[in-house]
Design an enzyme around this catalytic site. Structure first.
Site, short mmCIF file in Angstrom:
data_model
loop_
_atom_site.label_atom_id
_atom_site.label_comp_id
_atom_site.label_asym_id
_atom_site.label_seq_id
_atom_site.Cartn_x
_atom_site.Cartn_y
_atom_site.Cartn_z
N HIS A 57 0.81 -1.21 0.00
CA HIS A 57 0.00 0.00 0.00
C HIS A 57 0.85 1.27 0.00
CE1 HIS A 57 -3.38 2.55 -0.11
NE2 HIS A 57 -2.74 3.28 0.76
N TYR A 85 1.51 5.38 -2.44
CA TYR A 85 1.71 6.79 -2.08
C TYR A 85 3.10 7.26 -2.47
CZ TYR A 85 -2.76 6.34 0.07
OH TYR A 85 -4.09 6.10 0.25
N HIS A 111 -9.42 0.73 -11.23
CA HIS A 111 -9.02 1.67 -10.16
C HIS A 111 -7.57 2.12 -10.35
CE1 HIS A 111 -8.00 3.15 -6.15
NE2 HIS A 111 -7.13 2.18 -6.01
N PHE A 112 -6.67 1.16 -10.56
CA PHE A 112 -5.28 1.63 -10.51
C PHE A 112 -4.78 2.22 -11.82
CE2 PHE A 112 -4.18 -3.07 -10.78
CZ PHE A 112 -3.50 -3.02 -11.98
N HIS A 113 -5.55 2.06 -12.90
CA HIS A 113 -5.16 2.82 -14.09
C HIS A 113 -5.56 4.30 -13.96
CE1 HIS A 113 -4.23 -1.09 -15.85
NE2 HIS A 113 -3.46 -0.41 -16.67
N ARG A 129 -9.81 -10.24 -13.05
CA ARG A 129 -8.59 -9.60 -13.51
C ARG A 129 -7.56 -10.70 -13.76
NH1 ARG A 129 -5.51 -6.95 -8.21
NH2 ARG A 129 -3.89 -6.58 -9.75
N ARG A 130 -6.42 -10.35 -14.32
CA ARG A 130 -5.26 -11.22 -14.44
C ARG A 130 -5.58 -12.56 -15.09
NH1 ARG A 130 -2.04 -9.99 -8.78
NH2 ARG A 130 -0.77 -8.42 -9.75
FE1 HAS Z 1 -5.65 1.94 -4.41
C1 HAS Z 1 -5.80 -1.49 -4.91
C2 HAS Z 1 -7.78 1.65 -1.75
C3 HAS Z 1 -5.35 5.32 -3.79
C4 HAS Z 1 -2.99 2.08 -6.58
N1 HAS Z 1 -4.62 0.57 -5.56
C5 HAS Z 1 -4.86 -0.79 -5.63
C6 HAS Z 1 -3.94 -1.38 -6.56
C7 HAS Z 1 -3.12 -0.37 -7.00
C8 HAS Z 1 -3.56 0.84 -6.37
C9 HAS Z 1 -1.95 -0.51 -7.97
O1 HAS Z 1 -8.80 -0.56 0.08
C10 HAS Z 1 -3.93 -2.85 -6.99
C11 HAS Z 1 -2.92 -3.69 -6.27
C12 HAS Z 1 -2.98 -5.10 -6.81
O2 HAS Z 1 -2.41 -5.34 -7.87
O3 HAS Z 1 -3.69 -5.92 -6.21
N2 HAS Z 1 -6.47 3.24 -3.06
C13 HAS Z 1 -7.35 2.93 -2.08
C14 HAS Z 1 -7.75 4.14 -1.37
C15 HAS Z 1 -7.06 5.17 -1.97
C16 HAS Z 1 -6.25 4.58 -3.01
C17 HAS Z 1 -8.70 4.24 -0.25
N3 HAS Z 1 -4.43 3.40 -5.07
C18 HAS Z 1 -4.45 4.72 -4.67
C19 HAS Z 1 -3.39 5.44 -5.30
C20 HAS Z 1 -2.72 4.52 -6.10
C21 HAS Z 1 -3.39 3.25 -5.93
C22 HAS Z 1 -3.10 6.89 -5.08
C23 HAS Z 1 -1.54 4.70 -6.97
C24 HAS Z 1 -0.94 5.82 -7.25
N4 HAS Z 1 -6.63 0.39 -3.53
C25 HAS Z 1 -7.40 0.48 -2.41
C26 HAS Z 1 -7.80 -0.87 -1.99
C27 HAS Z 1 -7.24 -1.77 -2.90
C28 HAS Z 1 -6.50 -0.96 -3.84
C29 HAS Z 1 -8.63 -1.24 -0.84
C30 HAS Z 1 -7.36 -3.30 -2.89
C31 HAS Z 1 -8.44 -3.75 -3.80
C32 HAS Z 1 -8.49 -5.26 -3.88
O4 HAS Z 1 -9.46 -5.84 -3.37
O5 HAS Z 1 -7.57 -5.88 -4.43
C33 HAS Z 1 -7.10 6.64 -1.52
O6 HAS Z 1 -5.81 7.10 -1.25
C34 HAS Z 1 -7.77 7.53 -2.53
C35 HAS Z 1 -7.98 8.94 -2.01
C36 HAS Z 1 -8.27 9.92 -3.11
C37 HAS Z 1 -9.26 10.80 -3.13
C38 HAS Z 1 -9.41 11.73 -4.32
C39 HAS Z 1 -9.07 13.17 -4.01
C40 HAS Z 1 -9.09 14.00 -5.26
C41 HAS Z 1 -8.06 14.76 -5.72
C42 HAS Z 1 -8.24 15.43 -7.06
C43 HAS Z 1 -7.98 16.91 -7.07
C44 HAS Z 1 -8.34 17.49 -8.40
C45 HAS Z 1 -7.52 18.25 -9.18
C46 HAS Z 1 -7.96 18.69 -10.54
C47 HAS Z 1 -6.17 18.66 -8.76
C48 HAS Z 1 -10.22 10.93 -2.01
C49 HAS Z 1 -6.82 14.95 -4.96
C50 HAS Z 1 -9.24 19.40 -10.56
C51 HAS Z 1 -9.64 19.60 -11.98
C52 HAS Z 1 -10.59 20.45 -12.39
C53 HAS Z 1 -10.94 20.49 -13.84
C54 HAS Z 1 -11.28 21.36 -11.44
CU CU Z 2 -3.87 -0.04 -0.82
#
Ligand code: HAS
Ligand code: CU
Length: 562
Positions: free
Chosen positions: A232, A236, A383-385, A446-447
């Site tokens: 995990h 980050y 999700h991760f793409h 997947r996979r």
């Molecule tokens: Fe995840 C699985 C939960 C974030 C990557 N994640 C994965 C896997 C990868 C991955 C690679 O709880 C698969 C691993 C594998 O192969 O099995 N993930 C989360 C949660 C977050 C999260 C709660 N993941 C990420 C990030 C990754 C990433 C960041 C890579 C960089 N993830 C999971 C969970 C799994 C998981 C389970 C396991 C699933 C399973 O069953 O296998 C949080 O950190 C997300 C928080 C983000 C937000 C969004 C905030 C919005 C922002 C946008 C601002 C906008 C802007 C532009 C700047 C709340 C910051 C505005 C534009 C305008 C036009 C106005």
């Molecule tokens: Cu995770």
């Protein structure tokens, strides 16, 4: 002055890191399109289904591990040199680079060996079809694990170079606040040191001896747990550099200033505290881990949303400030006055927008009960793409349009291709990841090269499986085109002649609310690291003790009371 003239040595280092990153991106993207066409059934002529897993491993390792790590090493080298105003310690930084490169070559040779019929090397078949999460019981050639270990050790040494720079700067500026970019980089590296201990122990203590035949078995639960302890926080490690770009460079590109330096520091400290004690959210379905500890991981994960939600606020506020400086008006009308034809700006914004969607699918993943619905389905790659594949990758490409001219001294070539590229990526990813999420809800796994099980018909809630497949294939094709567009612009820029003044520079306007408004305690790394370690002991101590109780290589774990 241009960065390359001010810091020629660090520029050379950044260029070297980027070259490796971009080569990995090119090969990884090629594997990606072959897979997308294969598993959607649109074209299966490139590889056999048996070789699919070799390509999938190559795709994941080259993009999620090699492209990311090298790009981050380059970005961080630039960030430290720029914010501390000094060249990076060369010996340390180059040692890191060569170690990481050697590791990458070893791992790549082990993976690709499988494609050529797995010849025997040192008494073991040269193959590594273990996917990018490489935990037991799948086994790779020892070269793969040794390569992985070298990449990790290399990244540790790369981090040492940032600390050495900070210590040297500190002795000259004893009372000043750590500049924001270096603060972010150091916090990220502290998190990285804490979390990579898990994968280092997994690889060195278990996987290398096991693949060499020195020990006959490993405990899959223990090694998986050690992997996800790291698995995990590594996400980050990809996200925080993107945040560094969004906080420190994006506001300037928007024509404004960072809204709040203190809030940015709080966000990074929260990541240091909370990134690691959540790894069990990847193991909700694993037997042998008490439900109570899965629950603790879920609770921590939900708290971990906070720094990203704060980021959404701060970054959008900074960009809005920029837009209003440029004459933007109205509730949403200000969006129109932003420089959407600057690929560095538009790429970061589109990456942020997609990350908002990726963050929401992350919240769904994190729910212990709802995770059972999507675990191991195509939802997870969806999700991760959006996260690593867009929040990180698109930000990295976008900021290269701004940074590469500065580390080469050459003007960006083929500007019109560069301007279109982030939009092509965005559309491709919107199609592919949306369809992947929906396919996951329909239960498509997947996979696998053969997602069509005999006598089983998947049915989408909305639309058909055939339509989802088509969207995945078209989306994948657009992503491949966008990657080629990016690499073509980079190659032409790299090969161009120097001449004329650059339109970009590494000078930054002061934040609206600066470091002087942030409590000094935020820079107290010892305190935050200590709290992070305590949280880890609470989250991981008892379950790990139970797994070890019956011997370190014995599978399973006795139940422990919760
Ligand atoms: Fe995840 C699985 C939960 C974030 C990557 N994640 C994965 C896997 C990868 C991955 C690679 O709880 C698969 C691993 C594998 O192969 O099995 N993930 C989360 C949660 C977050 C999260 C709660 N993941 C990420 C990030 C990754 C990433 C960041 C890579 C960089 N993830 C999971 C969970 C799994 C998981 C389970 C396991 C699933 C399973 O069953 O296998 C949080 O950190 C997300 C928080 C983000 C937000 C969004 C905030 C919005 C922002 C946008 C601002 C906008 C802007 C532009 C700047 C709340 C910051 C505005 C534009 C305008 C036009 C106005
Ligand atoms: Cu995770």
């Amino acid at each position: 002055m241009v960065f390359v003239d001010e810091y020629p040595k660090t520029s050379k280092l950044v260029r070297s890191e980027f070259v490796v990153a971009f080569v990995a991106l090119g090969i990884g993207a090629l594997f990606g399109i072959v897979q997308a066409l294969h598993r959607t059934g649109l074209f299966r002529g490139f590889v056999s289904s048996a070789d699919y897993y070799t390509l999938l491993t190559g795709h994941g390792v080259l993009l999620a591990l090699v492209f990311t790590t090298f790009f981050i090493a380059g970005l961080f080298a630039w960030g430290v040199a720029n914010s501390l105003e000094r060249e990076l310690p060369q010996r340390t930084a180059w040692t890191a680079f060569w170690l990481m490169l050697t590791g990458t070559v070893l791992a790549a040779v082990a993976i690709l060996g499988g494609v050529f019929g797995a010849p025997s090397v040192f008494g073991h078949d040269l193959e590594a079809d273990v996917l990018f999460t490489f935990y037991a019981p799948m086994k790779a050639h020892p070269a793969f694990y040794v390569g992985a270990a070298l990449i990790i050790v290399g990244s540790w040494i790369a981090g040492l170079a940032y600390f050495q720079s900070l210590w040297a700067w500190r002795s000259e500026h004893p009372d000043e606040r750590i500049p924001l970019k270096t603060f972010m980089i150091v916090t990220t590296m502290l998190m990285w040191y804490i979390s990579t201990i898990g994968v280092a122990v997994e690889v060195v203590v278990f996987l290398i001896p096991w693949s060499l035949g020195l020990i006959s078995q490993v405990d899959p639960l223990l090694t998986r747990t050690l992997f996800w302890y790291f698995g995990h926080p590594v996400v980050y490690f990809w996200l925080m550099p993107a945040y560094l770009v969004w906080y420190t460079i994006l506001p300037k590109l928007a024509g404004g200033r960072l809204f709040s330096d203190p809030l940015a520091r709080v966000v990074f400290v929260l990541f240091l505290l909370l990134s690691t004690p959540v790894g069990f959210h990847h193991q909700y379905v694993d037997p042998g881990i008490p439900e109570g500890f899965k629950f603790i991981a879920m609770t921590n994960t939900m708290f971990l949303l906070l720094p990203s939600l704060l980021t959404a606020f701060t970054v959008v506020a900074s960009v809005e400030h920029g837009a209003r400086q440029r004459g933007g008006e109205g509730y949403f009308g200000w969006l129109r006055s932003l420089p959407w034809d600057d690929p560095a700006f538009s790429g970061c914004m589109l990456a942020g927008l997609m990350f908002a969607a990726g963050g929401f699918s992350g919240m769904i993943n994190a729910g212990m009960n709802i995770n059972y619905l999507i675990h191991n389905t195509l939802w997870v790659p969806g999700h991760f793409h959006l996260t690593v594949g867009t929040a990180f990758a698109l930000t990295a490409m976008a900021i290269s349009y701004w940074l590469v001219p500065q580390i080469t001294g050459k003007k960006l070539q083929r500007r019109s291709v560069a301007i279109a590229q982030p939009y092509v990526w965005f559309v491709g990813m919107a199609l592919m990841s949306n369809a992947m999420h929906r396919a996951g809800l329909a239960g498509i796994p997947r996979r696998t090269a053969e997602p069509t099980y005999d006598e089983f018909a998947f049915e989408g809630l909305v639309g058909t499986v055939a339509e989802m497949r088509l969207q995945i294939a078209i989306g994948g094709l657009l992503l491949f085109v966008a990657a080629v567009m990016f690499l073509a612009v980079m190659a032409e820029t790299w090969l161009a002649h120097r001449g004329g003044r650059l339109s970009v520079n590494s000078d930054f306007p002061a934040p609206l609310s600066g470091a002087e408004h942030s409590p000094r305690i935020l820079d107290n790394y010892k305190l935050w690291t200590a709290i992070a370690l305590v949280l880890i002991v609470i989250a991981y101590g008892p379950p790990l003790a139970a797994m070890l109780a019956d011997g370190i290589t014995v599978p399973g774990s006795p139940p422990i009371p919760v």
